[in-house]
Design a protein around this motif. Structure first.
Motif, short mmCIF file in Angstrom:
data_model
loop_
_atom_site.label_atom_id
_atom_site.label_comp_id
_atom_site.label_asym_id
_atom_site.label_seq_id
_atom_site.Cartn_x
_atom_site.Cartn_y
_atom_site.Cartn_z
N LEU A 84 19.16 -0.46 31.59
CA LEU A 84 19.33 0.92 31.17
C LEU A 84 20.22 1.72 32.11
O LEU A 84 20.41 1.35 33.28
N ARG A 85 20.73 2.84 31.56
CA ARG A 85 21.40 3.85 32.36
C ARG A 85 20.65 5.17 32.17
O ARG A 85 19.94 5.35 31.18
N GLU A 86 20.83 6.08 33.09
CA GLU A 86 20.17 7.38 32.98
C GLU A 86 20.48 8.05 31.65
O GLU A 86 19.61 8.64 31.01
N LYS A 87 21.73 7.91 31.18
CA LYS A 87 22.13 8.58 29.94
C LYS A 87 21.56 7.93 28.69
O LYS A 87 21.73 8.45 27.59
N ASP A 88 20.87 6.81 28.84
CA ASP A 88 20.24 6.16 27.69
C ASP A 88 18.90 6.79 27.31
O ASP A 88 18.29 6.39 26.32
N LEU A 89 18.45 7.77 28.08
CA LEU A 89 17.10 8.30 27.89
C LEU A 89 16.85 8.80 26.47
O LEU A 89 15.80 8.53 25.88
N ALA A 90 17.80 9.52 25.90
CA ALA A 90 17.59 10.10 24.57
C ALA A 90 17.37 9.02 23.51
O ALA A 90 16.58 9.21 22.58
N GLN A 91 18.05 7.89 23.64
CA GLN A 91 17.84 6.79 22.70
C GLN A 91 16.64 5.94 23.08
O GLN A 91 16.01 5.33 22.21
N LEU A 92 16.32 5.91 24.36
CA LEU A 92 15.22 5.07 24.83
C LEU A 92 13.86 5.57 24.36
O LEU A 92 13.01 4.78 23.92
N LEU A 93 13.63 6.87 24.44
CA LEU A 93 12.29 7.41 24.17
C LEU A 93 11.80 7.10 22.75
O LEU A 93 10.66 6.63 22.59
N PRO A 94 12.59 7.32 21.70
CA PRO A 94 12.11 6.95 20.36
C PRO A 94 11.92 5.44 20.20
O PRO A 94 11.04 4.99 19.46
N HIS A 125 13.01 12.78 36.67
CA HIS A 125 12.91 13.25 35.28
C HIS A 125 12.87 12.08 34.31
O HIS A 125 12.06 12.06 33.37
N PHE A 126 13.76 11.11 34.51
CA PHE A 126 13.81 9.93 33.65
C PHE A 126 12.45 9.23 33.66
O PHE A 126 11.88 8.92 32.60
N ARG A 127 11.92 8.98 34.83
CA ARG A 127 10.65 8.25 34.95
C ARG A 127 9.49 9.04 34.35
O ARG A 127 8.60 8.47 33.72
N ALA A 128 9.52 10.35 34.53
CA ALA A 128 8.45 11.18 33.98
C ALA A 128 8.48 11.16 32.46
O ALA A 128 7.43 11.08 31.80
N GLN A 129 9.67 11.22 31.88
CA GLN A 129 9.78 11.19 30.43
C GLN A 129 9.35 9.84 29.86
O GLN A 129 8.70 9.78 28.80
#
Length: 403
Positions: A84-94, A125-129
């Motif tokens: 993963l990259r930090e910017k993948d968060l929006a796609q990762l969560l769903p 922030h990434f880890r918390a989300q």
């Protein structure tokens, strides 16, 4: 007169009781005859509906949902692997929410989330989300890929390689202008299995941000493969873009000759004529590795690693854009038989615009969207899909009996 010899009530009732007793004994005997053959099915029924573990549970290709007893089987030493990259968060969560709903909320396998050295470490922030998107107690381990596994190796000229990336990009080789993509292909082709963070695991399930599953996965695919002595599982098989790997097949064929490797019954899957290719040439078929479940012991083993090390020394991950999908697939074709690779046909999976959805009677609680609404049923696309070739090889491996 007082003896009462003429009354004898037990004698007077005897003709009526004997038939009842005989009927009772005969009924009991018949019930016993019926019961013994039904002991196994009855015990299984009781275990299933009372959620009692069944020690003899052995999964097969399911039609519908697995029995509840599947949830109580021992877990394998497996992990869900993400790069993963930090910017993948929006796609990762769903994706995580979907994956938990469809599988992992019941089976509770740990996540291993990797970052590359050229990306910043995951933020708080990434880890918390991520933690908020997972159930309480979910295990997540973060690690960074070692620097020497994510750079142009010393035996290649880095300046020449970067000039080559630009040239490949101008020639229309997909993703070839991005240095990180070359690193990723090399990493997932062999280096991933050597990572220290994975040493304690025997199985991995590769998960990508942005993917989605549409059927409930009601059994443990790690255990499924382990009990069947299989080393690899896939969902989608398609063709590779030829200009990414112009010399890969020839390089592997030479290696097989030099090492007296005789590819088995899986090899024809990659060499049957397709799109005008000649029989015996590479037909571009491969297993799509953005979904894969594999045995780390096999991929850490000397046979696979020797083959990967040869490819690494040849430099084709950089001088060309050898992808991990054709590398992994053809390596399996050279080293294992078809029965050690499994097609998870009962899984429903989407990545980008490609999607596989099983026949209605096969999947478990599926909610696949309609094809045509921006989704391609890859199995029905005769140009991209290699499923007919896979079924052909499977049928031949089973003596022409089909799959």
């Amino acid at each position: 007169m007082s003896t009462g010899s003429t009354r004898l009530p037990w004698r007077s009732n005897q003709p009526r009781r004997r038939p009842r007793r005989t009927f009772f004994l005969l009924s009991l005997f018949l019930c016993a005859l019926l019961f013994f053959p039904l002991r196994g099915p009855l015990r299984t029924w009781i275990r299933t509906y009372n959620q009692i573990p069944s020690g003899s549970f052995s999964p097969s290709a399911y039609h519908g949902c697995a029995p509840i007893s599947a949830l109580h089987q021992p877990r394998e030493k497996g992990a869900i692997l993400l790069l993963l990259r930090e910017k993948d968060l929006a796609q990762l969560l769903p994706t995580l929410a979907n994956f938990e709903e469809k599988f992992n909320a019941q089976f509770r396998y740990p996540y291993v989330m990797l970052s590359s050295p050229d990306e910043p470490s995951f933020s708080a922030h990434f880890r918390a989300q991520v933690a908020l998107s997972l159930p309480d107690g979910a295990e997540v381990e973060y690690a960074e890929i070692e620097d020497h596994d994510w750079r142009i190796p010393d035996w290649l000229n880095a300046t020449e390689m970067r000039e080559g990336f630009a040239r490949q990009g101008r020639e229309g080789v997909q993703y070839s202008g991005r240095e990180g993509y070359h690193h990723m292909c090399r990493f997932y082709s062999g280096l991933f299995a050597r990572q220290k963070v994975l040493e304690k695991y025997e199985w991995y399930w590769r998960l990508e941000p942005g993917v989605r599953f549409y059927c409930r996965i009601s059994y443990d695919p790690f255990r499924f493969l382990a009990l069947r002595n299989q080393v690899y599982g896939f969902v989608i098989t398609i063709v590779e873009t030829p200009n990414t790997i112009p010399t890969l097949f020839r390089t592997l064929s030479t290696y097989a000759t030099d090492h007296s490797l005789v590819p088995g019954a899986l090899w024809p899957f990659f060499t049957k004529s397709k799109h005008g290719s000649m029989e015996g040439e590479y037909n571009m078929c491969h297993f799509w590795t953005n979904f894969e479940i594999g045995d780390l012991r096999f991929f850490r083993g000397h046979e696979y690693q020797d083959l990967f090390n040869m490819l690494d020394k040849k430099g084709g991950f950089y001088t060309e854009r050898w992808g991990d999908a054709p590398v992994r697939s053809m390596a399996l074709g050279m080293l294992v038989e078809p029965e050690r690779v499994h097609y998870f046909e009962d899984f429903a999976y989407k990545h980008d615009w490609f999607m596989h959805c099983p026949p209605k009677e096969m999947g478990c609680e599926c909610d696949c969207p309609a094809f045509g609404d921006g989704y391609t049923d890859i199995d029905r696309d005769g140009w991209y899909s290699c499923l007919p070739e896979w079924r052909g090889v499977q049928g031949e491996a089973k003596g022409g009996k089909g799959v």
